[in-house]
Design a protein around this motif. Structure first.
Motif, mmCIF file in Angstrom:
data_model
loop_
_atom_site.group_PDB
_atom_site.id
_atom_site.type_symbol
_atom_site.label_atom_id
_atom_site.label_comp_id
_atom_site.label_asym_id
_atom_site.label_seq_id
_atom_site.Cartn_x
_atom_site.Cartn_y
_atom_site.Cartn_z
ATOM 1 N N ARG A 1 80.496 48.786 -16.276
ATOM 2 C CA ARG A 1 79.917 49.933 -16.991
ATOM 3 C C ARG A 1 78.697 49.502 -17.788
ATOM 4 O O ARG A 1 77.645 50.144 -17.739
ATOM 5 C CB ARG A 1 80.957 50.558 -17.925
ATOM 6 C CG ARG A 1 80.432 51.839 -18.590
ATOM 7 C CD ARG A 1 81.214 52.224 -19.808
ATOM 8 N NE ARG A 1 81.049 51.171 -20.821
ATOM 9 C CZ ARG A 1 81.965 50.833 -21.705
ATOM 10 N NH1 ARG A 1 83.130 51.436 -21.739
ATOM 11 N NH2 ARG A 1 81.746 49.875 -22.574
ATOM 12 N N ASP A 2 78.817 48.389 -18.511
ATOM 13 C CA ASP A 2 77.703 47.899 -19.333
ATOM 14 C C ASP A 2 76.495 47.518 -18.477
ATOM 15 O O ASP A 2 75.355 47.614 -18.922
ATOM 16 C CB ASP A 2 78.139 46.714 -20.190
ATOM 17 C CG ASP A 2 79.146 47.101 -21.265
ATOM 18 O OD1 ASP A 2 79.318 48.321 -21.531
ATOM 19 O OD2 ASP A 2 79.782 46.184 -21.830
ATOM 20 N N ALA A 3 76.748 47.104 -17.233
ATOM 21 C CA ALA A 3 75.667 46.722 -16.321
ATOM 22 C C ALA A 3 75.086 47.924 -15.579
ATOM 23 O O ALA A 3 74.123 47.788 -14.832
ATOM 24 C CB ALA A 3 76.186 45.687 -15.322
ATOM 25 N N GLY A 4 75.681 49.107 -15.764
ATOM 26 C CA GLY A 4 75.156 50.310 -15.126
ATOM 27 C C GLY A 4 75.679 50.575 -13.726
ATOM 28 O O GLY A 4 75.131 51.410 -13.009
ATOM 29 N N PHE A 5 76.746 49.876 -13.325
ATOM 30 C CA PHE A 5 77.295 50.059 -11.981
ATOM 31 C C PHE A 5 78.365 51.149 -11.912
ATOM 32 O O PHE A 5 78.644 51.682 -10.854
ATOM 33 C CB PHE A 5 77.872 48.747 -11.437
ATOM 34 C CG PHE A 5 76.817 47.737 -11.103
ATOM 35 C CD1 PHE A 5 75.992 47.926 -10.010
ATOM 36 C CD2 PHE A 5 76.643 46.618 -11.889
ATOM 37 C CE1 PHE A 5 75.008 47.008 -9.703
ATOM 38 C CE2 PHE A 5 75.659 45.685 -11.581
ATOM 39 C CZ PHE A 5 74.840 45.880 -10.493
ATOM 40 N N VAL A 6 78.986 51.457 -13.038
ATOM 41 C CA VAL A 6 79.977 52.536 -13.080
ATOM 42 C C VAL A 6 79.770 53.331 -14.369
ATOM 43 O O VAL A 6 79.203 52.835 -15.341
ATOM 44 C CB VAL A 6 81.446 52.018 -13.022
ATOM 45 C CG1 VAL A 6 81.744 51.301 -11.724
ATOM 46 C CG2 VAL A 6 81.782 51.150 -14.218
ATOM 47 N N THR A 7 80.229 54.569 -14.323
ATOM 48 C CA THR A 7 80.269 55.389 -15.530
ATOM 49 C C THR A 7 81.735 55.559 -15.905
ATOM 50 O O THR A 7 82.618 55.463 -15.047
ATOM 51 C CB THR A 7 79.640 56.773 -15.304
ATOM 52 O OG1 THR A 7 80.339 57.431 -14.248
ATOM 53 C CG2 THR A 7 78.165 56.645 -14.974
ATOM 54 N N ALA A 8 81.991 55.790 -17.158
ATOM 55 C CA ALA A 8 83.354 55.977 -17.640
ATOM 56 C C ALA A 8 83.471 57.366 -18.244
ATOM 57 O O ALA A 8 82.578 57.820 -18.971
ATOM 58 C CB ALA A 8 83.697 54.916 -18.688
ATOM 59 N N HIS A 9 84.569 58.036 -17.912
ATOM 60 C CA HIS A 9 84.825 59.382 -18.437
ATOM 61 C C HIS A 9 86.279 59.453 -18.873
ATOM 62 O O HIS A 9 87.182 59.235 -18.066
ATOM 63 C CB HIS A 9 84.532 60.431 -17.358
ATOM 64 C CG HIS A 9 84.868 61.818 -17.780
ATOM 65 N ND1 HIS A 9 84.116 62.525 -18.690
ATOM 66 C CD2 HIS A 9 85.883 62.634 -17.417
ATOM 67 C CE1 HIS A 9 84.651 63.708 -18.860
ATOM 68 N NE2 HIS A 9 85.728 63.808 -18.112
ATOM 69 N N ARG A 10 86.491 59.720 -20.156
ATOM 70 C CA ARG A 10 87.857 59.790 -20.675
ATOM 71 C C ARG A 10 88.433 61.172 -20.430
ATOM 72 O O ARG A 10 87.810 62.182 -20.694
ATOM 73 C CB ARG A 10 87.885 59.482 -22.169
ATOM 74 C CG ARG A 10 89.285 59.548 -22.762
ATOM 75 C CD ARG A 10 89.373 58.985 -24.147
ATOM 76 N NE ARG A 10 89.184 57.552 -24.206
ATOM 77 C CZ ARG A 10 90.108 56.646 -23.874
ATOM 78 N NH1 ARG A 10 91.281 57.034 -23.439
ATOM 79 N NH2 ARG A 10 89.863 55.366 -23.969
#
Length: 133
Positions: free
Chosen positions: A103-112
């Motif tokens: 996520r920090d590298a921009g490869f995934v997004t996180a959604h709670r």
């Protein structure tokens, strides 16, 4: 991203699922299989004509959710971190740490959503994967 809107009454009728989308995918596969054990037969007989009349037995939903045993994309029913840990042999904490790094590298997004965090690949990740193929 595909989004499924369920009225409160429909959502209240979900018996058990990791998420409402898991329920939809499992139910749709059962509908498409055409056969069911005794436990599901009555439900299948009631629901099949209604889904056909609404056109839900064809179109994007039918293309997105293949029959059981076939390849299915992960994004409609993303695996929780504990399932990913089981699949990879890593600890849930290690999987969570790796997902945070991605996520920090921009490869995934996180959604709670509630107590769960759902991760999705970004366009950057897709481009990297496509370049490796």
């Amino acid at each position: 991203m595909a989004e499924l809107a369920l009225p409160a009454g429909d959502l209240a009728r979900i018996r058990f699922a990791v998420s409402p989308m898991w329920q939809v995918v499992s139910s749709f596969r059962l509908l498409r299989a055409g056969t069911a054990d005794r436990v599901h037969r009555r439900w299948l007989d009631q629901v099949r004509p209604r889904t056909a009349a609404a056109g839900l037995d064809r179109g994007w939903l039918a293309e997105l959710i293949p029959l059981a045993g076939s390849y299915a994309p992960d994004f409609p029913t993303p695996a929780p971190a504990t399932e990913l840990a089981h699949r990879t042999g890593l600890s849930p904490a290690h999987v969570s740490q790796n997902l945070t790094t991605l996520r920090d590298a921009g490869f995934v997004t996180a959604h709670r959503t509630g107590r769960s965090v759902l991760y999705a690949r970004t366009a950057v990740a897709e481009a990297v994967l496509d370049a490796g193929r």
